[in-house]
Motif scaffolding. Structure first.
Motif, PDB file in Angstrom:
ATOM      1  N   ARG A 118       0.803  -1.228   0.000  1.00 37.12           N
ATOM      2  CA  ARG A 118       0.000   0.000   0.000  1.00 37.12           C
ATOM      3  C   ARG A 118       0.833   1.276   0.000  1.00 37.12           C
ATOM      4  O   ARG A 118       0.277   2.377   0.075  1.00 37.12           O
ATOM      5  CB  ARG A 118      -0.945   0.022   1.216  1.00 37.12           C
ATOM      6  CG  ARG A 118      -2.128  -0.921   1.072  1.00 37.12           C
ATOM      7  CD  ARG A 118      -3.105  -0.756   2.208  1.00 37.12           C
ATOM      8  NE  ARG A 118      -4.333  -1.498   1.945  1.00 37.12           N
ATOM      9  CZ  ARG A 118      -5.373  -1.023   1.283  1.00 37.12           C
ATOM     10  NH1 ARG A 118      -5.338   0.207   0.807  1.00 37.12           N
ATOM     11  NH2 ARG A 118      -6.444  -1.762   1.079  1.00 37.12           N
ATOM     12  N   HIS A 119       2.137   1.158  -0.061  1.00 36.41           N
ATOM     13  CA  HIS A 119       2.987   2.347  -0.024  1.00 36.41           C
ATOM     14  C   HIS A 119       3.834   2.410  -1.290  1.00 36.41           C
ATOM     15  O   HIS A 119       4.538   1.457  -1.635  1.00 36.41           O
ATOM     16  CB  HIS A 119       3.893   2.327   1.210  1.00 36.41           C
ATOM     17  CG  HIS A 119       3.149   2.507   2.497  1.00 36.41           C
ATOM     18  ND1 HIS A 119       2.545   1.457   3.146  1.00 36.41           N
ATOM     19  CD2 HIS A 119       2.886   3.631   3.227  1.00 36.41           C
ATOM     20  CE1 HIS A 119       1.958   1.910   4.249  1.00 36.41           C
ATOM     21  NE2 HIS A 119       2.144   3.211   4.313  1.00 36.41           N
ATOM     22  N   VAL A 120       3.737   3.539  -1.974  1.00 37.78           N
ATOM     23  CA  VAL A 120       4.470   3.746  -3.216  1.00 37.78           C
ATOM     24  C   VAL A 120       5.567   4.773  -2.979  1.00 37.78           C
ATOM     25  O   VAL A 120       5.370   5.789  -2.302  1.00 37.78           O
ATOM     26  CB  VAL A 120       3.525   4.193  -4.348  1.00 37.78           C
ATOM     27  CG1 VAL A 120       2.755   5.439  -3.965  1.00 37.78           C
ATOM     28  CG2 VAL A 120       4.292   4.449  -5.626  1.00 37.78           C
ATOM     29  N   LEU A 133       2.502  -2.037 -11.458  1.00 37.14           N
ATOM     30  CA  LEU A 133       1.170  -2.586 -11.204  1.00 37.14           C
ATOM     31  C   LEU A 133       1.018  -2.873  -9.720  1.00 37.14           C
ATOM     32  O   LEU A 133       1.935  -3.435  -9.095  1.00 37.14           O
ATOM     33  CB  LEU A 133       0.969  -3.862 -12.017  1.00 37.14           C
ATOM     34  CG  LEU A 133       0.693  -3.636 -13.507  1.00 37.14           C
ATOM     35  CD1 LEU A 133       1.128  -4.834 -14.326  1.00 37.14           C
ATOM     36  CD2 LEU A 133      -0.779  -3.353 -13.739  1.00 37.14           C
ATOM     37  N   LEU A 134      -0.105  -2.486  -9.145  1.00 31.26           N
ATOM     38  CA  LEU A 134      -0.350  -2.794  -7.742  1.00 31.26           C
ATOM     39  C   LEU A 134      -0.362  -4.303  -7.553  1.00 31.26           C
ATOM     40  O   LEU A 134      -0.875  -5.041  -8.400  1.00 31.26           O
ATOM     41  CB  LEU A 134      -1.683  -2.211  -7.277  1.00 31.26           C
ATOM     42  CG  LEU A 134      -1.839  -0.687  -7.274  1.00 31.26           C
ATOM     43  CD1 LEU A 134      -3.130  -0.310  -6.558  1.00 31.26           C
ATOM     44  CD2 LEU A 134      -0.661   0.001  -6.623  1.00 31.26           C
ATOM     45  N   PRO A 135       0.204  -4.800  -6.453  1.00 37.97           N
ATOM     46  CA  PRO A 135       0.185  -6.247  -6.197  1.00 37.97           C
ATOM     47  C   PRO A 135      -1.241  -6.779  -6.185  1.00 37.97           C
ATOM     48  O   PRO A 135      -2.183  -6.056  -5.803  1.00 37.97           O
ATOM     49  CB  PRO A 135       0.840  -6.364  -4.814  1.00 37.97           C
ATOM     50  CG  PRO A 135       1.624  -5.109  -4.641  1.00 37.97           C
ATOM     51  CD  PRO A 135       0.876  -4.047  -5.384  1.00 37.97           C
ATOM     52  N   CYS A 136      -1.427  -8.021  -6.614  1.00 38.35           N
ATOM     53  CA  CYS A 136      -2.763  -8.619  -6.601  1.00 38.35           C
ATOM     54  C   CYS A 136      -3.251  -8.695  -5.159  1.00 38.35           C
ATOM     55  O   CYS A 136      -2.551  -9.148  -4.272  1.00 38.35           O
ATOM     56  CB  CYS A 136      -2.752 -10.000  -7.248  1.00 38.35           C
ATOM     57  SG  CYS A 136      -1.576 -11.162  -6.538  1.00 38.35           S
ATOM     58  N   SER A 137      -4.465  -8.235  -4.929  1.00 34.40           N
ATOM     59  CA  SER A 137      -5.001  -8.172  -3.572  1.00 34.40           C
ATOM     60  C   SER A 137      -6.514  -8.078  -3.638  1.00 34.40           C
ATOM     61  O   SER A 137      -7.080  -7.434  -4.519  1.00 34.40           O
ATOM     62  CB  SER A 137      -4.438  -6.970  -2.810  1.00 34.40           C
ATOM     63  OG  SER A 137      -5.089  -6.792  -1.579  1.00 34.40           O
ATOM     64  N   SER A 138      -7.171  -8.740  -2.683  1.00 37.89           N
ATOM     65  CA  SER A 138      -8.632  -8.660  -2.612  1.00 37.89           C
ATOM     66  C   SER A 138      -9.103  -7.361  -1.996  1.00 37.89           C
ATOM     67  O   SER A 138     -10.284  -7.033  -2.031  1.00 37.89           O
ATOM     68  CB  SER A 138      -9.167  -9.835  -1.780  1.00 37.89           C
ATOM     69  OG  SER A 138      -8.618  -9.800  -0.468  1.00 37.89           O
ATOM     70  N   ALA A 166      -4.610  -2.408 -11.365  1.00 37.65           N
ATOM     71  CA  ALA A 166      -4.387  -0.961 -11.324  1.00 37.65           C
ATOM     72  C   ALA A 166      -2.918  -0.687 -11.562  1.00 37.65           C
ATOM     73  O   ALA A 166      -2.053  -1.383 -11.024  1.00 37.65           O
ATOM     74  CB  ALA A 166      -4.840  -0.364 -10.000  1.00 37.65           C
ATOM     75  N   ALA A 167      -2.638   0.314 -12.381  1.00 38.59           N
ATOM     76  CA  ALA A 167      -1.262   0.673 -12.711  1.00 38.59           C
ATOM     77  C   ALA A 167      -0.960   2.078 -12.232  1.00 38.59           C
ATOM     78  O   ALA A 167      -1.740   3.011 -12.459  1.00 38.59           O
ATOM     79  CB  ALA A 167      -1.035   0.569 -14.218  1.00 38.59           C
TER      80      ALA A 167
END
Length: 414
Positions: free
Chosen positions: A27-29, A355-360, A368-369
Motif C-alpha cells: 500500500r505504499h508507493v 502494477l499494484l500487487p494482486c489483492s482482494s 491498477a497501474a
C-alpha cells in the motif's frame, strides 16, 4: 477493444521531475527524482505515499519526504523480507544503499456518534443521556499507520565509463541475495545483497544499458542496451543462455528498450520485452514480445514507442507507458490483449509504471497501474472487473445450442 480513458487519475503532485517508481509495501508507493546537481532550486530525493481505496476511487497521502542533496535519483529498486526493508538508488556513478526503518504508529481521532453509544452488554444501540442535554457522544478511533525512516548505508561505484560514468539501472533478485547494476560502460555487474560485494562483471554490451531484470527463480538475469542486443545470462556461470533475436519489419531498424520476467501459471517464467524503432517519428510503431525459452511466443504492436514496462507479481497483467503521448496501457500477459488504454495520462513521456500487487482489498478493481513522468505527477489507472456471463446462463446457452443443432440435423435428415 480496450476501454479508453481520456483523463488520468491524479494521485499526487510533487515539485520535482520523477524518474523512478517502486512499491515499497502493498500500500505504499515510493517515487524518486529531482533536478540534478545544478543550482536550479529543484530538489532531489524520494517521497513515500500511502494508497487507500474507498470502493470508488483511489487516494494518496504523503508519508515522508527524504532529500538527497545535490544527487538526483534516476533509478531504484527495493527489497523487503520479514526482518528488513532495503532500497538502492542510482546516484550518478554510484549506487546508494538505504536501510528503511518501518515502525507502526497509532493515531487517535475523535468521531461524533450523534448520541448513539454501543452497550457492552446489549446488542441494540440506545440513545445517550447527553443527547437530551444537547451534547453528542464522541468515541476515540485508533488508526494504525506505518512510519518510515531512511538510514544511509554503503555507497559503491557501479559504473566506470571513462567519459561520463552513470548508473542507468538497478534491480534486486526475488530471493534478495543478488543485485545487478548497469550503466554507460555497458557492463552488467552482479553484487551480493545487501553486502554489495562484487560477484561478477559481465562485459555484456558495447553501449549503455537500458534495462535489467532477474528471473523469478533468481537464476538468470536479462539485459538490454542501446547496442540493440537483448541477452539472458546464467548467474552461476556468467554465460549467455539466450541471445534474443526477431525478424524486423522490412526497412525498419528496432532497438530493445525494456525487459521484465513474469511468472507463469504452474511452473516456469516468461520474459517480456519492448522494442522501439530507431527512426520514423510519431508514426512509427513499437512492439511488445513475450519470450519462452528464447523464442517469441506472442507479440503485439503498439501505436508509438514505449518508455516503461511492468509485470504484476502474479504474472497475469503487464503495463506499459509511451514516449510521445504519455499514455498508459494494461495488457493480459498470456495473450497480450490490451484491456485498458489511458490516452495522454501524462503531458510528457512516462518514466515509470508499476502494477499494484494482486489483492482482494481493492474491491471491484481487477488491476491498477501507477505511472510517473517528468511532469511531476503520480497517477493511477484502474481496470474494473470485466463482465462475464454467469454459469447458469452459459449452461442454458449450451443447452439451447445443442437443441437447435439436434432439430436442424433432424429436419435435414442427418
Amino acid at each position: 477493444m480496450a476501454p479508453t480513458r481520456k483523463t488520468e487519475g491524479l494521485l499526487a503532485r510533487v515539485n520535482f521531475p520523477l524518474y523512478t517508481l517502486q512499491m515499497l509495501t502493498s500500500r505504499h508507493v515510493l517515487v524518486g527524482g529531482g533536478g540534478g546537481s545544478a543550482k536550479t532550486g529543484v530538489a532531489n530525493g524520494f517521497e513515500i505515499f500511502e494508497l487507500s481505496y474507498d470502493g470508488t476511487r483511489f487516494s494518496a497521502e504523503e508519508v515522508i519526504r527524504h532529500e538527497t542533496g545535490p544527487k538526483v535519483v534516476m533509478n531504484s529498486a527495493c527489497y523487503s523480507d520479514k526482518k528488513s526493508t532495503f532500497l538502492v538508488a542510482g546516484q550518478e556513478s554510484h549506487c546508494q544503499l538505504y536501510r528503511v526503518g518501518i515502525t507502526v504508529e497509532k493515531e487517535v481521532s475523535e468521531e461524533p456518534t450523534n448520541g448513539i453509544v454501543e452497550s457492552s452488554n446489549l446488542r441494540n444501540r440506545k440513545p445517550s443521556k447527553n443527547l437530551q442535554n444537547g451534547f453528542n457522544e464522541v468515541k476515540n478511533i485508533v488508526k494504525k499507520k506505518l512510519a518510515f525512516k531512511f538510514n544511509c548505508g554503503d555507497s559503491i561505484q557501479s559504473d566506470f565509463s571513462e567519459k561520463e560514468p552513470c548508473q542507468r539501472v538497478v534491480t534486486i533478485s526475488r530471493c534478495g541475495g543478488w543485485m545487478a547494476t548497469g550503466g554507460t560502460d555497458g557492463v552488467v555487474r552482479v553484487w551480493s545483497f545487501p553486502g554489495l560485494r562484487l560477484i561478477r562483471a559481465l562485459k555484456a554490451h558495447t553501449k549503455e544499458l537500458d534495462d535489467l531484470h532477474f528471473s523469478p527463480d533468481s537464476k538468470q538475469v536479462a539485459s538490454v542496451a542501446k547496442d540493440g542486443q537483448a541477452i539472458i545470462w546464467e548467474l552461476k556461470s556468467g554465460k549467455q543462455v539466450h541471445k534474443l533475436d526477431w525478424t524486423h519489419p522490412a526497412g525498419i531498424k528496432y532497438l530493445f528498450k525494456k525487459c521484465r520476467f513474469g511468472v507463469m501459471e504452474g511452473k516456469g517464467c516468461r520474459l517480456f520485452t519492448t522494442v522501439n524503432p530507431v527512426a520514423g517519428g510519431k508514426d512509427a510503431q513499437g512492439w511488445i514480445h513475450a519470450w519462452d525459452d528464447g523464442h517469441i511466443s506472442k507479440s503485439t504492436s503498439v501505436s508509438e514507442p514505449t518508455s516503461a514496462l511492468a509485470v504484476r507479481d502474479d504474472g497475469i497483467f503487464i503495463a506499459i507507458g509511451t514516449m510521445f503521448t504519455g499514455s498508459v496501457s494494461i495488457y493480459i500477459a498470456f495473450s497480450l490483449q490490451r484491456v485498458l488504454h489511458v490516452e495522454g495520462a501524462h503531458s510528457m513521456f512516462v518514466t515509470g509504471v508499476e502494477l499494484l500487487p494482486c489483492s482482494s482489498s481493492w474491491g471491484a478493481i481487477e488491476a491498477a497501474a501507477l505511472s510517473i513522468s517528468v511532469d511531476n505527477r503520480v497517477c493511477i489507472h484502474s481496470l474494473p472487473f470485466r463482465k462475464t456471463l454467469p454459469p447458469w446462463l452459459v449452461i442454458i446457452i449450451i443447452m439451447i445450442t445443442l437443441l437447435f443443432t439436434f432439430v436442424l440435423c433432424s429436419s435435414i435428415g442427418l
